[in-house]
Design a protein around this motif. Sequence first.
Motif, PDB file in Angstrom:
ATOM      1  N   UNK A 165       0.847  -1.194   0.000  1.00 44.30           N
ATOM      2  CA  UNK A 165       0.000   0.000   0.000  1.00 44.30           C
ATOM      3  C   UNK A 165       0.885   1.249   0.000  1.00 44.30           C
ATOM      4  N   UNK A 166       0.397   2.265  -0.649  1.00 45.60           N
ATOM      5  CA  UNK A 166       1.114   3.537  -0.650  1.00 45.60           C
ATOM      6  C   UNK A 166       0.968   4.211   0.706  1.00 45.60           C
ATOM      7  N   UNK A 167       2.098   4.489   1.351  1.00 51.35           N
ATOM      8  CA  UNK A 167       2.072   5.162   2.650  1.00 51.35           C
ATOM      9  C   UNK A 167       2.381   6.640   2.425  1.00 51.35           C
ATOM     10  N   UNK A 168       1.341   7.406   2.097  1.00 50.42           N
ATOM     11  CA  UNK A 168       1.555   8.822   1.787  1.00 50.42           C
ATOM     12  C   UNK A 168       1.732   9.666   3.038  1.00 50.42           C
ATOM     13  N   UNK A 169       1.405   9.114   4.212  1.00 54.97           N
ATOM     14  CA  UNK A 169       1.726   9.826   5.449  1.00 54.97           C
ATOM     15  C   UNK A 169       3.236   9.814   5.690  1.00 54.97           C
ATOM     16  N   UNK A 170       3.866   8.733   5.289  1.00 55.12           N
ATOM     17  CA  UNK A 170       5.320   8.623   5.428  1.00 55.12           C
ATOM     18  C   UNK A 170       6.037   9.431   4.355  1.00 55.12           C
ATOM     19  N   UNK A 171       5.447   9.471   3.133  1.00 56.92           N
ATOM     20  CA  UNK A 171       6.076  10.168   2.011  1.00 56.92           C
ATOM     21  C   UNK A 171       5.097  11.156   1.375  1.00 56.92           C
ATOM     22  N   UNK A 172       4.760  12.235   2.082  1.00 58.30           N
ATOM     23  CA  UNK A 172       3.804  13.205   1.525  1.00 58.30           C
ATOM     24  C   UNK A 172       4.335  13.919   0.283  1.00 58.30           C
ATOM     25  N   UNK A 173       5.663  13.874   0.084  1.00 60.06           N
ATOM     26  CA  UNK A 173       6.249  14.618  -1.036  1.00 60.06           C
ATOM     27  C   UNK A 173       5.864  14.046  -2.391  1.00 60.06           C
ATOM     28  N   UNK A 174       5.303  12.823  -2.455  1.00 63.41           N
ATOM     29  CA  UNK A 174       4.915  12.260  -3.752  1.00 63.41           C
ATOM     30  C   UNK A 174       3.396  12.160  -3.902  1.00 63.41           C
ATOM     31  N   UNK A 175       2.659  12.729  -2.953  1.00 66.08           N
ATOM     32  CA  UNK A 175       1.205  12.565  -2.965  1.00 66.08           C
ATOM     33  C   UNK A 175       0.542  13.237  -4.162  1.00 66.08           C
ATOM     34  N   UNK A 176       1.150  14.300  -4.709  1.00 68.20           N
ATOM     35  CA  UNK A 176       0.551  14.980  -5.854  1.00 68.20           C
ATOM     36  C   UNK A 176       0.990  14.378  -7.189  1.00 68.20           C
ATOM     37  N   UNK A 177       1.824  13.342  -7.134  1.00 67.44           N
ATOM     38  CA  UNK A 177       2.308  12.704  -8.367  1.00 67.44           C
ATOM     39  C   UNK A 177       1.595  11.380  -8.617  1.00 67.44           C
ATOM     40  N   UNK A 178       1.428  10.617  -7.567  1.00 65.38           N
ATOM     41  CA  UNK A 178       0.836   9.284  -7.708  1.00 65.38           C
ATOM     42  C   UNK A 178      -0.678   9.350  -7.532  1.00 65.38           C
ATOM     43  N   UNK A 179      -1.315   8.245  -7.860  1.00 62.37           N
ATOM     44  CA  UNK A 179      -2.751   8.112  -7.605  1.00 62.37           C
ATOM     45  C   UNK A 179      -2.939   7.746  -6.144  1.00 62.37           C
ATOM     46  N   UNK A 180      -3.585   8.620  -5.395  1.00 61.40           N
ATOM     47  CA  UNK A 180      -3.672   8.435  -3.943  1.00 61.40           C
ATOM     48  C   UNK A 180      -4.644   7.320  -3.556  1.00 61.40           C
ATOM     49  N   UNK A 181      -5.703   7.130  -4.340  1.00 59.28           N
ATOM     50  CA  UNK A 181      -6.678   6.096  -3.999  1.00 59.28           C
ATOM     51  C   UNK A 181      -6.225   4.759  -4.548  1.00 59.28           C
ATOM     52  N   UNK A 182      -6.218   3.754  -3.691  1.00 54.31           N
ATOM     53  CA  UNK A 182      -5.786   2.422  -4.090  1.00 54.31           C
ATOM     54  C   UNK A 182      -6.917   1.729  -4.848  1.00 54.31           C
ATOM     55  N   UNK A 183      -6.703   1.437  -6.112  1.00 54.52           N
ATOM     56  CA  UNK A 183      -7.766   0.892  -6.964  1.00 54.52           C
ATOM     57  C   UNK A 183      -7.895  -0.617  -6.774  1.00 54.52           C
ATOM     58  N   UNK A 184      -9.114  -1.047  -6.574  1.00 54.46           N
ATOM     59  CA  UNK A 184      -9.419  -2.477  -6.496  1.00 54.46           C
ATOM     60  C   UNK A 184     -10.254  -2.838  -7.720  1.00 54.46           C
ATOM     61  N   UNK A 185      -9.713  -3.661  -8.590  1.00 54.35           N
ATOM     62  CA  UNK A 185     -10.381  -4.007  -9.843  1.00 54.35           C
ATOM     63  C   UNK A 185     -11.528  -4.981  -9.595  1.00 54.35           C
ATOM     64  N   UNK A 186     -12.702  -4.660 -10.134  1.00 53.39           N
ATOM     65  CA  UNK A 186     -13.874  -5.518  -9.954  1.00 53.39           C
ATOM     66  C   UNK A 186     -13.876  -6.649 -10.980  1.00 53.39           C
ATOM     67  N   UNK A 187     -14.702  -7.639 -10.741  1.00 51.09           N
ATOM     68  CA  UNK A 187     -14.842  -8.749 -11.676  1.00 51.09           C
ATOM     69  C   UNK A 187     -15.556  -8.252 -12.939  1.00 51.09           C
ATOM     70  N   UNK A 188     -15.242  -8.825 -14.122  1.00 48.10           N
ATOM     71  CA  UNK A 188     -15.905  -8.386 -15.364  1.00 48.10           C
ATOM     72  C   UNK A 188     -17.386  -8.762 -15.370  1.00 48.10           C
ATOM     73  N   UNK A 189     -18.193  -7.972 -16.097  1.00 50.35           N
ATOM     74  CA  UNK A 189     -19.621  -8.272 -16.258  1.00 50.35           C
ATOM     75  C   UNK A 189     -19.771  -9.511 -17.124  1.00 50.35           C
ATOM     76  N   UNK A 190     -20.773 -10.311 -16.766  1.00 51.24           N
ATOM     77  CA  UNK A 190     -21.007 -11.534 -17.566  1.00 51.24           C
ATOM     78  C   UNK A 190     -22.287 -11.378 -18.359  1.00 51.24           C
ATOM     79  N   UNK A 191     -22.238 -11.694 -19.656  1.00 45.58           N
ATOM     80  CA  UNK A 191     -23.405 -11.645 -20.550  1.00 45.58           C
ATOM     81  C   UNK A 191     -23.556 -13.017 -21.190  1.00 45.58           C
ATOM     82  N   UNK A 192     -24.843 -13.456 -21.357  1.00 44.35           N
ATOM     83  CA  UNK A 192     -25.028 -14.640 -22.191  1.00 44.35           C
ATOM     84  C   UNK A 192     -24.894 -14.218 -23.660  1.00 44.35           C
ATOM     85  N   UNK A 193     -24.880 -15.179 -24.554  1.00 47.09           N
ATOM     86  CA  UNK A 193     -24.561 -14.885 -25.959  1.00 47.09           C
ATOM     87  C   UNK A 193     -25.549 -13.896 -26.580  1.00 47.09           C
ATOM     88  N   UNK A 194     -26.816 -14.095 -26.322  1.00 48.21           N
ATOM     89  CA  UNK A 194     -27.814 -13.221 -26.951  1.00 48.21           C
ATOM     90  C   UNK A 194     -27.697 -11.793 -26.409  1.00 48.21           C
TER      91      UNK A 194
END
Length: 716
Positions: free
Chosen positions: A433-462
């Motif tokens: 995890x990004x510890x921006x409290x420890x390294x505030x000097x890079x907080x405006x460069x990186x993405x601060x929110x840790x992204x959690x990728x969701x599962x893909x949507x499932x569709x039947x063929x039709x």
Amino acid sequence: MPSLHESGLTNQALLNKIDKLRDLNVKSIALPQLVVVGDQSSGKSSVLESLTGFSFPHAPGLCTRYATQISCRREKIKQVTISIIPRPNVDPDIETRLRAFRKSVIDLSNDALAKIIQEANQVMGIRMDANDTSPGLQTFSEDILKIEITGPEEQHLTVIDVPGIFYNPQPPLTTENDKIMVRNLVQTYMEESRTIILAILPANADIATQEILTMAEKADSDGVRTMGVLTKPDLVLEDASREVVKDLVLGRGKKLRLGYFIVKNRGADDQNSTLDDRIEEEKVFFSDPKWREIALAGKCGIGALKARLSELLMDLTKKELPNVKADVVRKLEESKRSLNNIGPSRVEQAAQRMYLGNLVSSFEHVTRCALGGSYDSHLAFEQNPSLKLITNIQKMNERFANDFWEKGHKRDLSSSSDEEDGSLHTPAGEPPRLDLEKFPEISDIVECEDYECSEPDWYNHSSLMEHIDHVYQSNRGAELGTFSGSILAITFKDQSQKWKPLVLAHVSRSIGVVHDYISTLLNHICSDKQVRDQLWEIVIVDELRKRYARAMDHARFLLRIERDGMPSTYNHYFNAGVQKKRQARINKSLKSKAVGHTLKNGTYVEAVPTTSLSDTVVHKSNAEQVREDILDNLASYYKVSRKRFVDVICRQVIGHFLLEGEESPLKVLCSDLVHKLDTEQLEMIAGEDVHTKDHRAMLVSDIKNLEDAMKVLRGS
């Protein structure tokens, strides 16, 4: 088997070694010793006088204001030598002055000794009375007064006398702070693991209320190093009180592993009797039937006490001497390592550049090992697992690639595919995890929110075909029987909409790992906080920010190229993938039209009428054909693009921009940087502050004393 004489000489040599080590006053090394503690009114001075034969002068202002080391040693010449052992890490000029004080006398008269001790007090800067208001004087000192008593009849014994505990300060001579300081000094001596505590307790007081015993219990919770010495038995007048004292001495009361002894002090008015007179008087006193039981047990009298203490000190010395040697070796190595870490004196510019150059060399060496996985090449990797940089990055890249394969697409298109991809082995545990409290000097460069990728949507063929048809109908042009490239671009961009947060989160985490690596390694190779902080703030951090921003910009550039441009590939796997999907669809349709089996060359095969073939190929509407073509092209192109894109992110953004490229943040700390620093920057970064100079001087002094201690221990 050695004779008693040879054994005595060996014992004498061992005790002499300990005395020589004590003279060096290496405070970090605990030595076997006897420490006498007690209240100011406990009879402590009288016990010491009886044990050592040394009569402390009774003059105003001469009460114990420092620790006193009294050593008795058998020599041909009878004399008393008084000197001063300076406190550790004292100013060199003061140390020279203190060590220069040395007085030897044969006349043990009270007046002669009082004069010498008064001189010693003046040398140590002790305030003698309330009228002494000279600046720089102190009531108590950390210096040690050393008293050596030699003579042909002396028995080897060394005891440490510390200031007596007092409860009522007498301003301006003693203050509440002095009271606390004395308690702390006494407690410090008592807590040494190689110290036998000789607790002096008046027999006519309630033992349970004696604070010195409470302090001893705190320092020696198991009671294995504490001996109680009861004084003033002649003041115990009641039979019940006498029985309590006898129970203690005979081991029937509150137990200490070393037990209790009892001695008789000289009377307050007795200023003229000799030591022999007092010993004889003590024998007569304990021959009284009231005390005969403890006399028979050998637990009373100064002679028995002195013999027991000599025995205890010798046993303790034999047991602990190997441990003392090990401590000296360990402390010497630690001190030399610490001195090496802060480097040589850095007053001149050349020394400052050399110091920073050595830091850079160490940083570059460890970083080469960290990128090559050569973790056995430096102790830093064992002490700080976070420095195993390439291992940590590889795990993150694998997790990133696996997330892309499993969840990077918006919709699951696997129903239209005839092949399976194999996923990578996903490393165990959570990504860092990004510890921006420890390294505030890079907080405006990186993405601060840790992204959690969701599962893909499932569709039947039709449902999937309905979605494709909606995109097609909303964006079709004048094409006949086909579709424009913009249709594939639209569907691909929609299918890859998770790529941006996935990529930016991965690059941000990687930046965090690299940043933590640089900070941790700098802390490891540079023990001087002032140098670290100045180097970080003045030179490193701004350049690191530029290079991290460059990596993030390149990741965004690659995202724009891959997702916003017109789909394009020269990879033949794209067309092969499309053909495989079309073939799979035809095979599926034909399989349902098989009408029987025909034996051919001994093998049964499915047979499909030729009329069914024409139905399969011909009977489709234009829209149906286009939808299938769009889906086949999308699935095949997405697969080719995903594989290409994951590799490009890992190789270019992570591998090149963050790790190995010429503009990598790992190459900020380099020799060119040191050469470019001007005079002012050099002084700010590598110039020594007072703390560093003092610390170096202390280490140099410690190393000298420890090396002298090694010579003593080796017998040289």
